[in-house]
Design a protein around this motif. Structure first.
Motif, PDB file in Angstrom:
ATOM      1  N   GLU A  13     -12.712 -39.811  -9.584  1.00 33.64           N
ATOM      2  CA  GLU A  13     -14.100 -39.709 -10.023  1.00 33.64           C
ATOM      3  C   GLU A  13     -15.089 -39.915  -8.872  1.00 33.64           C
ATOM      4  O   GLU A  13     -16.063 -39.169  -8.738  1.00 33.64           O
ATOM      5  CB  GLU A  13     -14.338 -40.763 -11.113  1.00 33.64           C
TER       6      GLU A  13
ATOM      7  N   ASN B 225      -8.143 -42.494 -12.551  1.00 32.46           N
ATOM      8  CA  ASN B 225      -9.275 -41.625 -12.854  1.00 32.46           C
ATOM      9  C   ASN B 225     -10.453 -41.911 -11.930  1.00 32.46           C
ATOM     10  O   ASN B 225     -11.080 -40.995 -11.418  1.00 32.46           O
ATOM     11  CB  ASN B 225      -9.696 -41.844 -14.304  1.00 32.46           C
TER      12      ASN B 225
ATOM     13  N   ASN C 207     -13.232 -34.836 -16.134  1.00 30.92           N
ATOM     14  CA  ASN C 207     -13.188 -34.411 -14.744  1.00 30.92           C
ATOM     15  C   ASN C 207     -13.359 -32.911 -14.628  1.00 30.92           C
ATOM     16  O   ASN C 207     -14.010 -32.417 -13.711  1.00 30.92           O
ATOM     17  CB  ASN C 207     -11.882 -34.859 -14.089  1.00 30.92           C
TER      18      ASN C 207
ATOM     19  N   GLN D  94     -10.084 -38.174 -20.051  1.00 34.96           N
ATOM     20  CA  GLN D  94     -10.340 -38.232 -18.614  1.00 34.96           C
ATOM     21  C   GLN D  94     -10.155 -36.875 -17.960  1.00 34.96           C
ATOM     22  O   GLN D  94     -10.935 -36.473 -17.092  1.00 34.96           O
ATOM     23  CB  GLN D  94      -9.446 -39.283 -17.975  1.00 34.96           C
TER      24      GLN D  94
ATOM     25  N   GLN E  55     -15.204 -45.831 -20.639  1.00 33.24           N
ATOM     26  CA  GLN E  55     -13.891 -46.098 -20.061  1.00 33.24           C
ATOM     27  C   GLN E  55     -13.649 -47.607 -19.969  1.00 33.24           C
ATOM     28  O   GLN E  55     -12.551 -48.090 -20.261  1.00 33.24           O
ATOM     29  CB  GLN E  55     -13.833 -45.474 -18.673  1.00 33.24           C
TER      30      GLN E  55
END
Lengths: 674, 674
Positions: free
Chosen positions: B497, B493, B418, B414, B472
C-alpha cells in the motif's frame, strides 16, 4: 526588600497581582544568585526572620456602614464568610482578587460541586421516600414478617438459639428501604451525574480561566527546594531548560528512595487491611458474647449491637490511622527529596489520597463483597483459624450492614472534619492570643502584628481541602447504590464547609501567598477515576450484595408468574431463597429442619448441600447483570462526555474571534510589507 | 493572478510553502470581495477555466545520473515510490516539502502503523504455528477423530443423514488451530498492542509537528462552500468570529436536512442487515440442496461448500453496496449543505465510515454471536418463518466459520482495494492519453499540460486512504481472537500500500494543493473507539464463540482432573459436551440415540431436553470470563496509556526551554523598563 515584605502595610498588597509580582522578584533574586543563595527564604531558614507573609487588609470593624469605605477583606467577610450567606453564590472575582487564582479556583470548584449535589440529593431523597412509602407493600418483608413458623439455623455455635424468621422483620423492612427497584435507577443516575458534573466543570473552568486571563498563562520554571539543594549540591548537571548547572539527584539514589517510600505506603496499607481484619475477628468473638448477654435488649438485638460496635471501633481506628499516617506520609515525602515544591505537593497528595481512600473504604469493601460469602453451610462451616465461624448476613441480605457502615463513617467523618477545620484553628488562635496577652481587637497594633497571631496557612496548602472533598465524592458515588442518602449528607456538609472555609480564610488564617493555577491539578484525574470505579462497584453491589437479581430470577423463572400471569410475582420468594438443614445432623439432640440463606440441595435430595441449578442460574444472571450494567452505563457516560463540548460555544467564538483579529492584523502587516 | 496559477512553471511551486501562500492569498481575495465573489473557484465553476492545480515538478527522466540535478519529484520517485524501496523508511521531510504537511502526516501515520504491525504479525504467526505444532496432540480433536461409533443428529430435515462424529475430524483439527490457549493470550496482546500503537503515535506526531513547525499553528477561519452561499444568500447573520455578515442556514432547515440524512444512513444500514439476513436464508435453503447434490465431493463437504459460497456471495454484496453507498453518501452530504469544506469532509467521512464498518462487519458479527445459538434442540427446532431450520455449528464449534469469513473478506477486500487504487488510475490515465493522442513522454510540452492528462486527486482527499486503513485496523483487532493471521495479512498489504500510494501520488495524480494539518483528525478518535470495541468483542468471542470456557469448566469441575491428578484432564470432554436425543421421537422409523452440541438432559432423565446444571455452570463461567477479561485488559490499557507520556521527554524539555528563554527575555525587558 525583605523587611519591606513584612513591614509594609496593606496598601502595597491590596491586590493579589501586585504581591505576586513581588513574590516572583523574590524568587528570581534568590535564583539568580546561584549557589550563594540569599533571600527571604534563606533568612527565614536561618532564623533571622520568624515569618514572611502578605498582611491582611485592615481588620474587620463591625460598625462600617458606608459601603465605599469597606475594603476587600471586609466585603469578603460580609458577603461570603457569614452563615447568613449560605444560599448565595460566592463572590468569586473578589476571592480571586484577594487570595489569588489558585484559591479562587478551589472555591469555584467547591461551589460548583455543591450546586451539582442539589439534584443528586433530591433524587436520592426521592428514592429513599419511594422505599419508605412502598415499604409496607413489599412482598418479601411481608413474607418475612409473617413467617412465625420458619426457624433459622443458629448464627453462632454456642449461645445462639434457633431464631424465628419473623424476628428479623424490622431488618427486612429497613433493607427494603435501600434494596428496591429505585436503587438500580439511582446507581445509573449517579454514574451519569458524575460524568455531567465533571464535563460541566470543564466548561465552568474554561469560562473562569478566560475571565481571569489565564488562557495563555504557563507555569514558570520552578526553583529547587532548599532541602534538595542542600542534599545534592555535590553532584551537578546542566538543567536542560534553563541551561544552568544545578544540583542533581543520581538515578540510583532516586530509585532507592522511591522504593523505600512505596514500601512504606504498602506497609501502611497492609496495616489498614490488618485493622479491618482485626475488626472482623472482633465481631466474630464478640458475637457470641453479645448473644449470651444478660441485658435482654442487647441479647435480642445482638446482631445490630455487634455491627454498631464494630462500625464505631472501625471509625476510631480509621481516624487514628489517619493521624498517624499523615506524619508518616510527611516523613516519606521528605525522604524522597522531591526537586521542587510542586513535586513535593503532588507526591504528598498522592500518598495521602491513596492511603486515606483505602483506609476509609476497605471496611466498606469488605462488607459489600466478602461478608457472608464464604461461610460454608450448616454442618460444614468454614472457620477462621479453625476456630471462629465466619459471620453470616441477615435473612434479608447484607445490604443493611453496608448501609450502616457507610452512614456512620460518612456522618462521623464529616463532623470530625468540620471540627478539625474550624474548631482547631479557633482554639489555637485563642491560645496564641492568650499567650501573648493581647486581644485581636487591638486596633492600635499594625496589621502585620495582628496577623502574626493568626495561624499560618497549612503547609499542605489546599491539598487537605481538596482531599476531603474528593474522598467525600467517593462516598457519594462509589457505594451510592447501598446508601442513596449519601449525596444529601454531602450537600449539607458542603453548605457548611464553604462558609467554614471562607470564615477560616478570611479571619483565622494569615493571608496566603497568592498563586496562579489554571485547573484543580491531579484532583481532576482522581475524580474521573472515582467516577469509573463507581460504575464498577455499583454494578457489583446491585448484582452481588443486594437481592435484586435473585428476586428477578425468581419472578421470571421460578415464581408463580413464570407459568401464568399474576400480580404477586414474588409470592413464595422467601421460602424459595432459604435452604433446608437437618438439625439432627448436629448431634445436639434436636430434630427437624432449620433454614439458611443459600441455594443448596435439601438433606433429602440426591446431592444434599450441593449448589442447586437455581444457584448457578442466579449466578449467571448476576454476572450477566454486571456485564449489561457496565456496558450500558459506560456507553452512556462516554456518549454524554462526547456530546458536551469542553468550552461553551460563545466563549469558543470569542477566543476564535480574538485569534482571528490577530491573524487579520498580521496579514495586513504582511501585505503592507510586500 | 488566476492564469498565473495555471501557466506559471514549476519554479514558482518548487516548494509547498510558497504555493500555500498563494493559495491563501487566493482564498482571501475571494473572501474579501464579499458577496460579489470573484476568484479562481468562481471562474472554474463558471467554466471559464477547466481546472487549476499546482503543476508537478519536471517529469521524471530515467537517465538523470547526477544527483545534484535531481528535483524533488525525481528524488521522491527514486527513494520512495519504487518497489525496491519497500524495506526502507520513507523520506518524510521530502514528502512534506513536496505535498504539504497533511499528506506528509498521512504517510508518517501509515508508515508508523505498518512498522507497528511487524511485532503483531510475528506474534500472530507464532500463535498460529503453536496451534499447528500442537494440533496432533490435542485431546479434543483426537477424541473427535476416534469417535467412529458416535452419530450426530442430522443437520437438516430432509436430505441429511446421521453423520459419524469422526467425519468432522478435519474441521476439529482446523478449529484447534484458532481455538487454543494461545488465542486468549493473543487477544490480550493485541488489545495492549492497539493501545501502545496509539500512544506512541501521539509521541511520533508531537515530534513531527515540532520538526515541521506546526506547534503553534492554528487553522484559519474557513471560507464558506459556494454551494452553501448560493443556497442561503437570502438569510444573513453576522459571523461571531469574523464580525462580517454571511449567509446563514436556519436552524429548522438544518435539523430537517440532518434528519433526512440520518434516516438515509439508517435505511442503508438496514439494507446491509437485510442483505446479511438474505445470505443467512440463502444458506438455509441451499444447505438442503448441497446435501442432496449429485457430485459426491460437494455432497460430502456440503457444510464447507455452503459456507464458502455464502462468504463469496456476501463479499459480492458488500462490494456492490459499497459502490452504491458511496454515491448515496455523496448525495446526502450535499443535501445537508455543510457550511465549509472541512465540515463537508467530516460529514462525508463519518457517513462512509459508519456504513462501511457495518457493511464489512455485520456478517462477521452474525457468525460470531448469533449463528447456531437459537437452533432449539432435536425434536423441537426453532424455525425461521416456520419453515427453515436455523443453521447449526460444527461439532467442534462455530469458530471455523468465523475464521473463514474473516479470512476471505479481508483477503479479497485487500486485493480489490489495491486494484482500485492503482489499476483504476493507471487505466484512466492510459485512456486519457490515448484519447488526446499524446504520449506522456512528450518532453516538449509544458509541465501543466502533461499534468492535465493526469487524474485529479480524488475529491475525498485523503479520506479514502484513511478509511481503508481504519477499516483494516478494525479487522486486525476486533476479531483477532478468531483469526490471528489478520495482522500478517494487514502487514503484507500495507507494505504494498505504501509504495502503491507513493507511486500514485508521484506519477498518477496531479499535484494536490498542499494543506497543513497537525493530526489525523477524526480518525484518531475512531481508532481509539475501535481499540475499545476490540477488547469487548474479543472477550465475547473467547467466552461465547470459542469452546475455551466449556473446556476449562470440564477440566476443573467435571473431568477426570476434578477428583484426582492426571495429565489428560480433557479426557471424555467430547462425549460430555454432546447431549443425547432419542431418534424414535422423530417418528421416521429409526431407533437409538443421536448426539447434538448442547448441555441438555438426556431423554431418560427427569427433565428431558431441559438445560442441565452444567449448562448454567458453563454460562456463569463464560460471563465471569467476560467480566475478568474486560476489567483486566481495560485496566492494563489505561495503565499503559497513563504510563506513556504524549510528548517525549527531550522534546518536552526543548519546548520548555524555548518558552523559558522567551520568559527570560520578557523579564529582562520588564526590569529594564523599571
Amino acid at each position: 526588600l525583605n523587611s519591606f515584605i513584612i513591614n509594609n502595610k496593606d496598601t502595597f498588597f491590596s491586590n493579589a497581582t501586585r504581591s505576586r509580582i513581588v513574590y516572583h522578584v523574590l524568587q528570581r533574586t534568590k535564583y539568580e544568585n546561584g549557589i550563594s543563595k540569599v533571600g527571604i527564604c534563606k533568612l527565614i531558614n536561618n532564623g533571622a526572620y520568624e515569618a514572611a507573609f502578605p498582611p491582611h487588609e485592615e481588620r474587620i470593624l463591625r460598625n462600617y456602614q458606608n459601603i465605599s469605605n469597606k475594603n476587600n477583606r471586609h466585603l469578603l467577610y460580609e458577603r461570603w464568610a457569614r452563615w447568613g450567606m449560605w444560599y448565595k453564590h460566592q463572590p468569586l472575582d473578589l476571592i480571586r482578587r484577594y487570595f489569588g487564582e489558585k484559591i479562587g479556583l478551589y472555591f469555584a470548584w467547591l461551589g460548583w460541586y455543591t450546586g451539582m449535589l442539589i439534584p443528586a440529593a433530591i433524587v436520592g431523597l426521592c428514592v429513599f421516600f419511594y422505599g419508605l412509602f412502598t415499604m409496607n407493600g413489599s412482598q418479601v418483608s411481608q413474607e418475612i414478617c409473617a413467617a412465625a413458623e420458619v426457624f433459622m439455623c443458629p448464627l453462632c455455635d454456642k449461645n445462639c438459639s434457633l431464631q424465628r424468621l419473623n424476628d428479623s422483620c424490622i431488618y427486612a423492612k429497613v433493607t427494603y428501604l435501600f434494596d428496591n427497584g429505585g436503587t438500580v435507577f439511582f446507581a445509573i443516575f449517579m454514574a451519569i451525574w458524575a460524568t455531567v458534573f465533571l464535563e460541566f466543570w470543564k466548561r465552568r473552568r474554561s469560562i473562569l480561566t478566560y475571565a481571569w486571563d489565564l488562557i495563555e498563562w504557563e507555569e514558570e520554571e520552578e526553583t529547587l527546594r532548599p532541602q534538595f539543594e542542600a542534599k545534592y549540591y555535590t553532584v551537578e548537571r546542566v538543567n536542560p531548560i534553563t541551561g544552568k548547572p544545578e544540583p542533581h539527584q543520581p538515578f540510583s539514589d532516586k530509585i532507592t528512595r522511591l522504593l523505600i517510600s512505596v514500601s512504606g505506603i504498602f506497609f501502611m496499607i497492609s496495616l489498614v487491611i490488618t485493622a479491618v481484619f482485626a475488626v472482623v475477628v472482633y465481631r466474630l468473638v464478640v458475637m457470641e458474647q453479645f448473644a449470651s448477654f444478660k441485658w435482654s435488649f442487647i441479647k435480642q438485638h445482638w446482631q445490630f449491637a455487634t455491627s454498631a460496635a464494630g462500625v464505631c471501633i472501625n471509625f476510631v481506628i480509621i481516624m487514628m490511622l489517619n493521624v498517624a499516617y499523615e506524619k508518616i506520609a510527611y516523613l516519606l515525602t521528605n525522604l524522597e527529596y522531591p526537586r521542587t515544591e510542586s513535586e513535593w505537593e503532588n507526591s504528598f497528595a498522592l500518598k495521602m489520597f491513596l492511603f486515606q481512600f483505602v483506609n476509609l473504604n476497605s471496611s466498606i469493601f469488605y462488607i459489600a463483597f466478602f461478608l457472608g460469602r464464604f461461610v460454608g453451610h450448616p454442618g460444614n462451616y468454614n472457620k477462621l483459624f479453625n476456630r471462629w465461624r465466619l459471620e453470616e448476613c441477615h435473612p434479608s441480605g447484607c445490604l443493611i450492614d453496608l448501609c450502616l457502615q457507610m452512614g456512620v463513617i460518612m456522618f462521623l467523618k464529616q463532623i470530625w472534619n468540620n471540627f478539625m477545620e474550624l474548631g482547631y484553628p479557633l482554639i489555637q488562635n485563642w491560645w496564641s492570643r492568650h499567650k501573648i496577652k493581647r486581644g485581636i481587637q487591638d486596633a492600635s497594633l499594625p496589621q502585620w502584628e495582628n496577623d502574626w497571631n493568626l495561624q499560618p496557612m497549612n503547609i499542605h496548602g489546599l491539598m487537605d481541602e481538596y482531599l476531603e472533598m474528593v474522598l467525600q465524592f467517593g462516598f457519594t458515588t462509589i457505594f451510592v447504590a447501598a446508601f442513596p442518602l449519601a449525596p444529601l449528607l454531602a450537600l449539607l456538609n458542603n453548605i457548611i464547609e464553604i462558609r467554614l472555609d471562607a470564615y477560616k480564610f478570611v479571619t483565622q488564617w494569615r493571608r496566603p501567598l497568592p498563586a496562579r493555577a489554571t485547573d484543580i491539578g491531579i484532583w481532576y484525574g482522581i475524580l474521573e477515576g472515582i467516577g469509573i470505579l463507581a460504575v464498577i462497584t455499583n454494578a457489583f453491589v446491585i448484582a452481588i450484595t443486594s437481592d435484586y437479581i435473585p428476586r428477578l430470577v425468581y419472578e421470571y423463572k421460578y415464581g408463580p408468574c413464570a407459568d401464568r400471569f399474576t400480580y404477586i410475582c414474588l409470592k413464595g420468594y422467601v421460602n424459595n431463597s432459604l435452604s433446608f438443614f437437618d438439625l439432627s445432623e448436629l448431634g445436639i439432640g434436636k430434630s427437624g429442619y432449620c433454614r439458611y440463606r443459600d441455594y443448596r440441595g435439601p438433606p433429602w435430595s440426591s446431592k444434599p448441600y450441593e449448589f442447586t441449578l437455581q444457584y448457578w442460574h442466579i449466578l449467571a444472571a448476576r454476572l450477566a447483570f454486571i456485564i449489561v450494567f457496565e456496558h450500558l452505563v459506560f456507553g452512556i457516560k462516554s456518549f454524554i462526555a462526547f456530546l458536551i463540548p469542553d468550552v461553551p460555544q460563545d466563549l469558543y467564538d470569542r477566543i476564535r474571534r480574538e485569534k482571528y483579529l490577530v491573524q487579520e492584523m498580521m496579514y495586513e502587516a504582511e501585505l503592507e510589507h510586500l
